[in-house]
Design a protein around this motif. Structure first.
Motif, mmCIF file in Angstrom:
data_model
loop_
_atom_site.group_PDB
_atom_site.id
_atom_site.type_symbol
_atom_site.label_atom_id
_atom_site.label_comp_id
_atom_site.label_asym_id
_atom_site.label_seq_id
_atom_site.Cartn_x
_atom_site.Cartn_y
_atom_site.Cartn_z
ATOM 1 N N LEU A 1 31.459 57.144 32.714
ATOM 2 C CA LEU A 1 30.978 56.135 31.774
ATOM 3 C C LEU A 1 31.153 56.542 30.318
ATOM 4 N N THR A 2 31.604 57.758 30.090
ATOM 5 C CA THR A 2 31.847 58.193 28.710
ATOM 6 C C THR A 2 33.258 57.849 28.249
ATOM 7 N N THR A 3 34.070 57.277 29.125
ATOM 8 C CA THR A 3 35.441 56.887 28.764
ATOM 9 C C THR A 3 35.535 55.372 28.687
ATOM 10 N N ASP A 4 36.510 54.896 27.910
ATOM 11 C CA ASP A 4 36.714 53.452 27.787
ATOM 12 C C ASP A 4 37.081 52.832 29.128
ATOM 13 N N GLY B 1 36.332 53.969 32.216
ATOM 14 C CA GLY B 1 35.169 53.963 33.096
ATOM 15 C C GLY B 1 34.159 52.903 32.702
ATOM 16 N N LEU B 2 33.962 52.743 31.396
ATOM 17 C CA LEU B 2 33.018 51.744 30.911
ATOM 18 C C LEU B 2 33.503 50.336 31.243
ATOM 19 N N ALA B 3 34.793 50.102 31.095
ATOM 20 C CA ALA B 3 35.347 48.782 31.421
ATOM 21 C C ALA B 3 35.194 48.494 32.909
ATOM 22 N N GLN B 4 35.410 49.506 33.730
ATOM 23 C CA GLN B 4 35.251 49.310 35.166
ATOM 24 C C GLN B 4 33.789 49.033 35.529
ATOM 25 N N ALA B 5 32.883 49.728 34.864
ATOM 26 C CA ALA B 5 31.461 49.484 35.099
ATOM 27 C C ALA B 5 31.081 48.063 34.696
ATOM 28 N N ARG B 6 31.588 47.608 33.565
ATOM 29 C CA ARG B 6 31.290 46.252 33.119
ATOM 30 C C ARG B 6 31.835 45.217 34.108
ATOM 31 N N ALA B 7 32.995 45.498 34.665
ATOM 32 C CA ALA B 7 33.568 44.577 35.647
ATOM 33 C C ALA B 7 32.703 44.506 36.904
ATOM 34 N N LEU B 8 32.150 45.647 37.313
ATOM 35 C CA LEU B 8 31.240 45.646 38.462
ATOM 36 C C LEU B 8 29.983 44.838 38.163
ATOM 37 N N VAL B 9 29.441 45.016 36.964
ATOM 38 C CA VAL B 9 28.219 44.303 36.603
ATOM 39 C C VAL B 9 28.484 42.807 36.490
ATOM 40 N N ALA B 10 29.657 42.439 36.036
ATOM 41 C CA ALA B 10 29.980 41.021 35.846
ATOM 42 C C ALA B 10 29.883 40.236 37.147
ATOM 43 N N GLU B 11 30.148 40.889 38.266
ATOM 44 C CA GLU B 11 30.084 40.192 39.542
ATOM 45 C C GLU B 11 28.786 40.467 40.302
ATOM 46 N N ALA B 12 27.879 41.226 39.676
ATOM 47 C CA ALA B 12 26.627 41.591 40.341
ATOM 48 C C ALA B 12 25.518 40.591 40.020
#
Length: 406
Positions: free
Chosen positions: A93-96, A98-109
């Motif tokens: 999550l400290t990389t751009d 990783g953060l983008a991937q995390a946001r994509a997961l949250v977007a569908e949660a």
């Protein structure tokens, strides 16, 4: 030790494909680690939610390294106890990226759960205001040790909260050292509160379409869970102290020595006390002015304990348990953990379940023995679909789906 397998009866859970779970279709992005958060998300996963556990690459959840004990593959039994029915994705999550991937997961949660120190998710760009602005229906659950205000900087460890929250002050022998509970009870209670809060927020979202921020913390959860002890202070200003296994308001309601090991006797009313007196061969106790009512027994608890202990010394705890239960007196021996599981099995209650290796999502087989979910639902029972995941076990699968949702 008794073991139950997945079955269609709804007690120990149903096998994969044996019907819908109550929370089927619910997606949870789980950023939590250690105990309170993972326990909450495991309960929801058992009921059908699809939980994706986001972990640090190479390290993962702290509890992966909390051993001994460990299973035959070296994974901590602590971690295994609260992470079944989840898929693991390793993201930095400290990389751009990783953060983008995390946001994509949250977007569908539907739900996000996190238990970082307050402010951490904001610094990562995953704070509640930012994410709910993009995803108004998101239920965002934050679990902390001491809230997001003046206590935000205090680390939230169960032992610390048991100490400062008063639980240790009422646990242990009178005149002895304060003692913590033998399990991280505050974390478990907080996890339960988190799951209730999440379900309440989801019900509100069904009616309005709006998500909300669910906040629970260890200290407030403990104060609530101390029930009668906390109420004694809140209502009457009474500060309770340690009484060993005795009860401040009921007697006899404690452990007493039998011939071989302690027995717990929980007398809640005068009828039960009369039955106890009869069962131990001293019916006159119930007519003794010192013990006629519960208030009398509380006032003379030391004398009553001495008399009962003398009677109970004549036989072992198992003998007295049978005699007293037959007489309608709540009683039982002080079991170890293995004996407790055997006792549950004899009563036909769910204890241990096996998750077959065949359902390990195509990865290397990881059969797992798990403690059963205690919630029995007649129509949508708990299901045990996946063993606790290896670190990052599902990263490729989930990231591929995110990049190609079709």
């Amino acid at each position: 030790m008794g073991t139950q397998h997945n079955g269609p009866d709804g007690r120990a859970g149903a096998p994969e494909g044996a019907g819908r779970g109550a929370l089927d279709g619910l997606r949870i992005a789980d950023f939590s680690r250690v105990l309170a958060g993972p326990y909450a998300t495991m309960l929801l996963a058992d009921l059908g939610a699809d939980v994706v556990k986001i972990e640090r690459p190479g390290i993962g959840d702290d509890t992966r390294a909390w051993h001994p004990p460990a299973d035959h593959e070296g994974t901590s039994t602590y971690f295994l106890g609260v992470n079944r029915n989840k898929r693991s994705v390793a993201l930095d999550l400290t990389t751009d990226v990783g953060l983008a991937q995390a946001r994509a997961l949250v977007a569908e949660a539907d739900v996000l759960v996190e238990n970082f120190r307050p402010g951490t998710m904001d610094r990562l760009g995953l704070g509640v205001r930012e994410l709910r602005a993009l995803h108004p229906g998101l239920v965002y659950c934050s679990i902390s040790g001491f809230g997001s205000g003046a206590g935000a900087s205090i680390p939230g460890y169960d032992l610390l909260v048991q100490a400062v929250g008063g639980l240790m002050s009422v646990t242990g022998d009178s005149g002895g050292e304060p003692v913590k509970a033998g399990v991280a009870l505050v974390d478990v209670i907080t996890g339960l509160h988190a799951s209730v809060g999440i379900l309440a927020a989801l019900r509100h979202r069904e009616a309005t379409g709006e998500g909300q921020h669910v906040e629970v913390n260890l200290l407030a959860s403990l104060l609530s869970a101390m029930v009668n002890q906390a109420s004694a202070f809140a209502v009457a200003g009474v500060v309770p102290g340690r009484m060993g296994n005795a009860h401040p308001s009921i007697s006899p309601y404690e452990t007493l020595p039998a011939a071989d090991r302690p027995i717990a006797i929980a007398v809640g009313n005068d009828r039960q006390f009369a039955a106890l007196a009869e069962a131990v061969g001293h019916p006159g106790l119930a007519l003794d002015d010192r013990f006629r009512t519960n208030a009398d027994r509380v006032a003379h608890r030391a004398e009553l304990r001495e008399i009962l202990s003398e009677r109970l010394a004549a036989a072992g705890a198992d003998h007295w348990s049978s005699v007293l239960l037959a007489a309608g007196v709540p009683a039982g021996p002080v079991n170890n953990v293995g004996e407790a599981f055997d006792f549950a099995q004899r009563l036909g209650l769910p204890g241990i379940v096996d998750i077959p290796a065949a359902v390990a999502d195509g990865a290397e087989p990881r059969p797992s023995r798990q403690v059963a979910n205690p919630i029995a639902l007649s129509g949508t029972p708990a299901r045990y679909r996946l063993p606790p995941p290896g670190l990052g076990q599902h990263t490729a699968e989930i990231l591929h789906r995110l990049s190609d949702p079709a």
